[in-house]
Each structure stands twice: as structure tokens, then as C-alpha cells.
Design an enzyme around this catalytic site. Structure first.
Site, PDB file in Angstrom:
ATOM      1  N   GLY A  54       0.859  -1.175   0.000  1.00  0.00           N
ATOM      2  CA  GLY A  54       0.000   0.000   0.000  1.00  0.00           C
ATOM      3  C   GLY A  54       0.897   1.226   0.000  1.00  0.00           C
ATOM      4  O   GLY A  54       1.852   1.307   0.784  1.00  0.00           O
ATOM      5  N   ALA A  55       0.599   2.175  -0.876  1.00  0.00           N
ATOM      6  CA  ALA A  55       1.523   3.294  -1.094  1.00  0.00           C
ATOM      7  C   ALA A  55       1.922   4.031   0.197  1.00  0.00           C
ATOM      8  O   ALA A  55       3.120   4.174   0.495  1.00  0.00           O
ATOM      9  CB  ALA A  55       0.923   4.255  -2.122  1.00  0.00           C
ATOM     10  N   ASP A 235      -1.518   5.289  -6.163  1.00  0.00           N
ATOM     11  CA  ASP A 235      -0.101   5.055  -5.858  1.00  0.00           C
ATOM     12  C   ASP A 235       0.771   6.212  -6.326  1.00  0.00           C
ATOM     13  O   ASP A 235       1.871   6.421  -5.802  1.00  0.00           O
ATOM     14  CB  ASP A 235       0.367   3.751  -6.505  1.00  0.00           C
ATOM     15  CG  ASP A 235      -0.312   2.557  -5.825  1.00  0.00           C
ATOM     16  OD1 ASP A 235      -1.434   2.207  -6.218  1.00  0.00           O
ATOM     17  OD2 ASP A 235       0.274   2.023  -4.865  1.00  0.00           O
ATOM     18  N   LYS A 246      -3.621   0.285  -8.629  1.00  0.00           N
ATOM     19  CA  LYS A 246      -3.549  -1.167  -8.872  1.00  0.00           C
ATOM     20  C   LYS A 246      -4.178  -1.529 -10.212  1.00  0.00           C
ATOM     21  O   LYS A 246      -5.249  -1.028 -10.555  1.00  0.00           O
ATOM     22  CB  LYS A 246      -4.255  -1.894  -7.726  1.00  0.00           C
ATOM     23  CG  LYS A 246      -4.283  -3.400  -7.822  1.00  0.00           C
ATOM     24  CD  LYS A 246      -2.921  -4.028  -8.006  1.00  0.00           C
ATOM     25  CE  LYS A 246      -1.950  -3.712  -6.908  1.00  0.00           C
ATOM     26  NZ  LYS A 246      -0.569  -4.178  -7.210  1.00  0.00           N
TER      27      LYS A 246
HETATM   28  O1  MRU Z   1      -0.690  -4.196  -3.005  1.00  0.00           O
HETATM   29  P1  MRU Z   1       0.097  -3.161  -3.676  1.00  0.00           P
HETATM   30  O2  MRU Z   1       1.061  -2.409  -2.776  1.00  0.00           O
HETATM   31  O3  MRU Z   1       0.764  -3.628  -4.945  1.00  0.00           O
HETATM   32  O4  MRU Z   1      -0.970  -2.158  -4.216  1.00  0.00           O
HETATM   33  C1  MRU Z   1      -0.865  -0.833  -4.032  1.00  0.00           C
HETATM   34  C2  MRU Z   1      -2.117  -0.439  -3.433  1.00  0.00           C
HETATM   35  O5  MRU Z   1      -2.291  -0.625  -2.244  1.00  0.00           O
HETATM   36  C3  MRU Z   1      -3.194   0.014  -4.254  1.00  0.00           C
HETATM   37  O6  MRU Z   1      -2.893   0.268  -5.573  1.00  0.00           O
HETATM   38  C4  MRU Z   1      -4.030   1.037  -3.585  1.00  0.00           C
HETATM   39  O7  MRU Z   1      -5.176   1.170  -4.318  1.00  0.00           O
HETATM   40  C5  MRU Z   1      -3.356   2.369  -3.391  1.00  0.00           C
HETATM   41  S1  MRU Z   1      -2.462   2.491  -1.908  1.00  0.00           S
HETATM   42  C6  MRU Z   1      -3.653   2.638  -0.654  1.00  0.00           C
END
Ligand code: MRU
Length: 349
Positions: A54-55, A235, A246
Site C-alpha cells: 500500500g503506497a 499510488d 492497482k
Molecule cells: O498491493 P500493492 O502495494 O501492490 O498495491 C498498491 C495499493 O495498495 C493500491 O494500488 C491502492 O489502491 C493504493 S495504496 C492505498
């Protein structure tokens, strides 16, 4: 509805003043295993394999990783080595490099004898600010979506992914606190199932009604009027408002536009990168083929099948109805409204 109190809330990243503990997200929902991290290398490795993810949370973890490295080796050499290894662990979420650069700046302005305490202090300030940002943006988002009762989301944007209680999922939680009958549709999020494994785990713990759907079902659910809004995290938001999130997010944005459903992006301003002009300039992380060709250690494609596995996609700003941050809401989303958010101005239309 009654949502668990702050002390019962989920927290995936814990700092005890010396060591960082993370809830290993690769093991959820089967088991809750905590890992103790000690420096830049093991923190970078945990980030790369999505044990912490998560970013916003990879930014927080990276800041502590660098601080722990400097506690063990308080030198400018360790600062540079640690920063490089952490920044290289994942390229797309800007929060990672942003947090590392904040720690680096704090160290550079500290005296030689206070390198490690300056780094630890900055990491703690980053975590506290991200916690507060999450709280504030949840309120703005719930105001914006006050009339929505069924909200579709993608990936995991709750407390496992951010400071506080989340970004997009934090908005859903705030909405559920305000109104009876709020329900979340969580897209499973292929290939690593952050929606099915993690968002469903968080919503079950919070007691918020929800259903998991396969990603391919989202468009027709939106067309059939079965969700009032789509809300996702981010992100990296480019200066013009184009948003990396994502993989699969762009499809939901197109489907939402076709169905006339609002498509909202939520994230702290630490995710906005004014130095990236637009979405084409965002580096998209390409991950290993095994994430697609096997599942739970079992092959789901013929051996040697070629794979394309981008972890993120970019949604053009024109498809985003609103960008919700801790400083307010940008709508429409464009270069001017994003710049206004960064300047701290209230950009609510
Ligand atoms: O599981 P990840 O780190 O590859 O995914 C990033 C994310 O968590 C998501 O893209 C999210 O929507 C944004 S960060 C809360």
C-alpha cells in the site's frame, strides 16, 4: 453503526522506538504473523515481496527502515546505501521515495552526532502525519459520497495499506459510521487478490456488510445500477491528475463513465507527485510471471507461458470525478485543482 474503537483498529505497521514490526500481508487471511525488521535491507525485501504494502504504508516502512539502518550505522555512507536499496524496492508508489527523501533531508540538516535520532524522529513524524491525513480525508470523502449506500472498490486501501484507517476504504468506513445500510463491493484484484484476501478481511473485522466480486464482474454491476459510486486509492497522482493505481482500476473508471457512476480517487497528498507531468511519465512496476501463472503454489497456466504482469495502470484525469485528500477535494481533477491541493488551498468545486 458501531465501528471498533481506535484501540481495536487494525494497524499493520508498529514502531516500538527501536524496531519495526509488520503484519505479514502475504499470509493473510489464513494467519496473522508479525515480522520484526531491523534495517534497510530486510525492510526493502519485505516491501518488494508485499509483506508490507500500500503506497502510504511502504513510505512509512521505508522511513523506519532507513532510521533503523542509521541507528546501527550512523554515517552518511549508510544513509546513501540504505536510501538507494529502499527506493529501488518498488518504483510506482511515489510515497516510498518521498518518505526516504524526507528522512534523508532531516539527517542532512542534523549534526553528525544526531544522525540516528533525526532519522527516527522524521520517520515518526511521517507516520503521525499519514495517520492524521487518513482521518481527515475519510471525512471529506464521506461528505462527498454522503448519498451513496453501495460503493465499489478495488485492491486494498484500508488500514493495512495506509496510516490510520485507510484511504478509499477509510471513506467507506466513515460512510458506514454515518449511515445504516452502507455496503462495500470489493473487487478481488487479480493476480494477488488484495481485495478478496485483505479488504474482505478488514471489512469482516469491522462488521461492515460487503461482497467480493471477480474483477470482470464490475462493469456489468455498474451498468445494472448495483453500485452508487466507485472509490479507489492511488499510488501516484501526476501533476495533471492522471492517476496510477492497482492494475484493473482503469477498466473500472471506463465502466463507471459508461454507466454514469461517479469514479472517485482517494489518497493523502504524499501520493501526489508534482514532478511527474502526466500518467505516461509514471514508471509502472512489472512483476514476476509466477504471480499470474500459479496460485497458492499450483500452476494455472502451461509451463513456460509468456506473461505480461504490470502491477498498476493509469487512469486519465478526465475519467476521475473527484480526488479526495486530507486537504480537501479536487473536482474536476486537472493540473490547476491538483496544484491548488498541493498549495493547501481548498479546491472543492
Ligand atoms: O498491493 P500493492 O502495494 O501492490 O498495491 C498498491 C495499493 O495498495 C493500491 O494500488 C491502492 O489502491 C493504493 S495504496 C492505498
Amino acid at each position: 453503526m458501531a465501528i471498533p474503537s481506535a484501540s481495536e483498529r487494525i494497524q499493520a505497521v508498529r514502531w516500538d522506538g527501536k524496531r519495526l514490526s509488520i503484519l505479514d500481508q502475504t499470509r493473510l487471511p489464513r494467519e496473522e504473523v508479525w515480522l520484526s525488521l531491523t534495517g534497510a535491507r530486510d525492510t526493502a525485501e519485505a516491501i518488494a515481496r508485499l509483506a508490507v504494502r500500500g503506497a502510504p504504508n511502504i513510505g512509512i516502512a521505508a522511513a523506519y527502515g532507513l532510521a533503523m539502518e542509521l541507528s546501527a550505522r550512523p554515517s552518511l555512507g549508510a544513509l546513501e546505501e540504505g536510501a538507494d536499496v529502499l527506493i529501488a524496492s518498488r518504483p510506482t508508489a511515489v510515497n516510498l521515495a518521498w518518505a526516504v527523501e524526507r528522512v534523508r533531508a532531516a539527517v542532512m540538516s542534523a549534526g553528525p552526532t544526531t544522525i540516528s535520532s533525526a532519522a527516527r524522529g522524521e520517520a515518526q513524524r511521517i507516520q503521525a502525519a499519514e495517520d492524521a491525513a487518513s482521518e481527515a480525508l475519510a471525512g471529506f470523502g464521506a461528505d462527498l459520497l454522503d448519498g451513496a449506500r453501495t460503493v465499489l472498490t478495488h485492491c486494498n486501501t484500508g488500514a493495512l495499506a495506509t496510516g490510520g484507517r485507510g484511504s478509499a476504504l477509510g471513506v467507506c468506513v466513515a460512510l458506514a459510521e454515518r449511515h445504516e445500510g452502507v455496503k462495500v463491493i470489493a473487487c478481488e484484484t487479480r493476480p494477488l487478490l488484495q481485495g478478496a484476501r485483505l479488504t474482505a478481511w478488514e471489512l469482516a473485522r469491522l462488521g461492515i456488510p460487503h461482497a467480493v466480486v471477480v474483477d470482470g464482474a464490475a462493469a456489468s454491476l455498474l451498468r445494472r445500477g448495483l453500485a452508487d459510486a466507485v472509490i479507489v486509492g492511488c499510488d501516484r497522482v501526476a501533476a495533471n491528475g492522471d492517476t496510477a493505481n492497482k492494475v484493473g482500476t482503469y477498466s473500472h473508471a471506463l465502466a463507471a463513465r459508461a454507466a454514469g457512476v461517479p469514479f472517485v480517487v482517494a489518497g493523502p497528498t504524499s501520493t501526489i507527485d508534482p514532478s511527474t507531468v502526466d500518467g505516461d511519465a509514471i514508471e509502472i512496476e512489472e512483476r514476476g510471471a509466477d504471480e499470474v501463472t500459479s496460485f497458492g503454489g499450483v500452476s494455472v497456466a502451461p509451463a513456460g507461458t509468456p506473461v505480461i504482469n504490470p502491477a498498476f495502470d493509469v487512469t486519465p484525469a478526465g475519467l476521475v470525478s473527484a480526488l479526495v485528500t486530507e486537504r480537501g477535494v479536487a473536482s474536476p481533477v486537472d493540473g490547476a485543482s491538483v496544484a491548488a491541493l498541493l498549495a493547501g488551498a481548498d479546491a472543492v468545486a
